[in-house]
Design a protein around this motif. Structure first.
Motif, mmCIF file in Angstrom:
data_model
loop_
_atom_site.group_PDB
_atom_site.id
_atom_site.type_symbol
_atom_site.label_atom_id
_atom_site.label_comp_id
_atom_site.label_asym_id
_atom_site.label_seq_id
_atom_site.Cartn_x
_atom_site.Cartn_y
_atom_site.Cartn_z
ATOM 1 N N VAL A 13 0.840 -0.946 0.085
ATOM 2 C CA VAL A 13 -0.174 -0.218 0.285
ATOM 3 C C VAL A 13 0.839 1.040 -0.099
ATOM 4 C CG1 VAL A 13 -1.656 1.509 1.003
ATOM 5 C CG2 VAL A 13 -2.501 -1.053 1.066
ATOM 6 N N LEU A 26 1.304 5.187 0.626
ATOM 7 C CA LEU A 26 0.372 5.998 1.461
ATOM 8 C C LEU A 26 0.554 7.316 0.466
ATOM 9 C CD1 LEU A 26 2.378 6.355 5.148
ATOM 10 C CD2 LEU A 26 0.446 4.119 3.821
ATOM 11 N N SER A 28 -2.468 9.956 -2.003
ATOM 12 C CA SER A 28 -4.852 10.044 -1.377
ATOM 13 C C SER A 28 -4.604 10.901 -2.652
ATOM 14 C CB SER A 28 -4.897 10.105 -0.208
ATOM 15 O OG SER A 28 -6.043 10.679 -0.359
ATOM 16 N N CYS A 64 1.503 12.253 -1.551
ATOM 17 C CA CYS A 64 1.944 10.992 -1.011
ATOM 18 C C CYS A 64 2.542 11.482 -0.154
ATOM 19 C CB CYS A 64 2.874 10.720 -1.801
ATOM 20 S SG CYS A 64 2.261 9.678 -3.215
ATOM 21 N N THR A 100 5.835 3.136 1.419
ATOM 22 C CA THR A 100 5.002 1.809 1.158
ATOM 23 C C THR A 100 4.674 1.078 2.403
ATOM 24 O OG1 THR A 100 5.482 2.272 -1.122
ATOM 25 C CG2 THR A 100 5.199 0.156 -0.707
ATOM 26 N N LYS A 129 5.684 3.177 10.180
ATOM 27 C CA LYS A 129 5.504 2.167 8.986
ATOM 28 C C LYS A 129 5.941 0.622 9.575
ATOM 29 C CE LYS A 129 8.516 0.741 4.905
ATOM 30 N NZ LYS A 129 7.743 -0.305 4.776
ATOM 31 N N GLY A 144 -2.737 -0.673 10.949
ATOM 32 C CA GLY A 144 -3.352 0.620 10.569
ATOM 33 C C GLY A 144 -2.238 1.280 10.711
ATOM 34 N N TRP A 145 -2.067 2.056 9.653
ATOM 35 C CA TRP A 145 -1.546 3.701 9.710
ATOM 36 C C TRP A 145 -2.569 4.822 9.615
ATOM 37 C CZ3 TRP A 145 -0.314 8.180 6.963
ATOM 38 C CH2 TRP A 145 1.142 8.663 7.564
ATOM 39 N N TYR A 170 -4.524 4.691 6.284
ATOM 40 C CA TYR A 170 -4.001 3.530 5.996
ATOM 41 C C TYR A 170 -4.177 1.808 6.455
ATOM 42 C CZ TYR A 170 -2.948 6.932 2.530
ATOM 43 O OH TYR A 170 -2.704 7.831 1.971
ATOM 44 N N TRP A 171 -4.832 0.571 5.705
ATOM 45 C CA TRP A 171 -4.855 -0.452 6.326
ATOM 46 C C TRP A 171 -3.916 -1.201 5.093
ATOM 47 C CZ3 TRP A 171 -5.850 -1.657 11.352
ATOM 48 C CH2 TRP A 171 -7.162 -1.153 11.812
#
Length: 224
Positions: free
Chosen positions: A80, A82, A84, A88, A98, A138, A152-153, A223-224
């Motif tokens: 994933v 990061l 959106s 980033c 990531t 992370k 999750g982050w 983020y999951w």
């Protein structure tokens, strides 16, 4: 006059000896002695109150051993990045972060999460200009996933801070901040109080103390 001096010296020696043997019982139920000129702990059975029948029975029963996390039989990993809305999140080195998700990871119990955090050493890493809170989050995420724990982050732009989130099966959502300090130090894991519109605060998990981040949460990027 001489007798008065001798009597005074005797009183001082008596008080010093009394202080050396003075004892107290802490709120943790442990008894200790004070020693003059230096401080140390030593068992003090004479100052311990007699346990009730219920307390004696409880003390005789060892705590339940925390069962290890049992991952699913799913195989492989997914990544994933990061990013959106064309924005980033980068680490201290300027590279986009990531996350690595393990497909067999599951939600832990609260005790399983705590056992993992006790063993994980991410919090002991030093905080530097190239390894900041987003990097700590992370690393803890990836380590938890590798150990079968779904993680999750979270990033908060209003607080300019990053941390982790776990969905425990018995105590719900738990927020963990493992960010260390310059130079490195042990026992930096913290459990945060996270609510949008409220100050970001928390407490240390493995030592006494609270934390005040000095900011109010206005948004969360998860983020999951």
């Amino acid at each position: 006059m001489r007798l008065l001096k001798i009597f005074s010296i005797f009183i001082i020696l008596f008080l010093t000896a009394s202080a050396a043997s003075a004892a107290y019982c802490s709120g943790e139920g442990k008894c200790h002695r004070h020693f003059p000129n230096h401080y140390r702990y030593e068992p003090c059975e004479s100052c311990r109150e007699t346990a009730t029948a219920d307390e004696a029975e409880d003390a005789a029963v060892p705590p339940d051993e925390v069962q290890p996390v049992v991952p699913t039989d799913a195989a492989g990993t997914t990544t994933v990045k990061l990013c959106s809305n064309n924005v980033c999140t980068v680490g201290g080195n300027g590279e986009v972060i990531t996350l690595t998700n393990y497909n067999n990871a599951v939600d832990p119990t609260y005790d399983q999460l705590i056992e993992f955090l006790k063993a994980d050493k991410t919090d002991e890493r030093p905080y530097t200009s190239t390894y900041v809170c987003s990097d700590f989050a992370k690393t803890l995420h990836d380590n938890a996933e590798k150990n079968g724990i779904r993680a999750g982050w979270i990033g908060s732009r209003s607080c300019n801070h990053a941390f982790n989130v776990f969905q425990t099966t018995d105590k719900g959502t738990v927020y963990i901040d493992c960010t260390g300090v310059p130079g490195g130090a042990t026992l930096q894991d913290k459990q945060l109080n996270v609510e949008v519109g409220q100050p970001l605060t928390g407490k240390y998990l493995f030592r006494s103390g609270t934390v005040q981040m000095g900011c109010t949460l206005a948004n969360l990027l998860i983020y999951w």
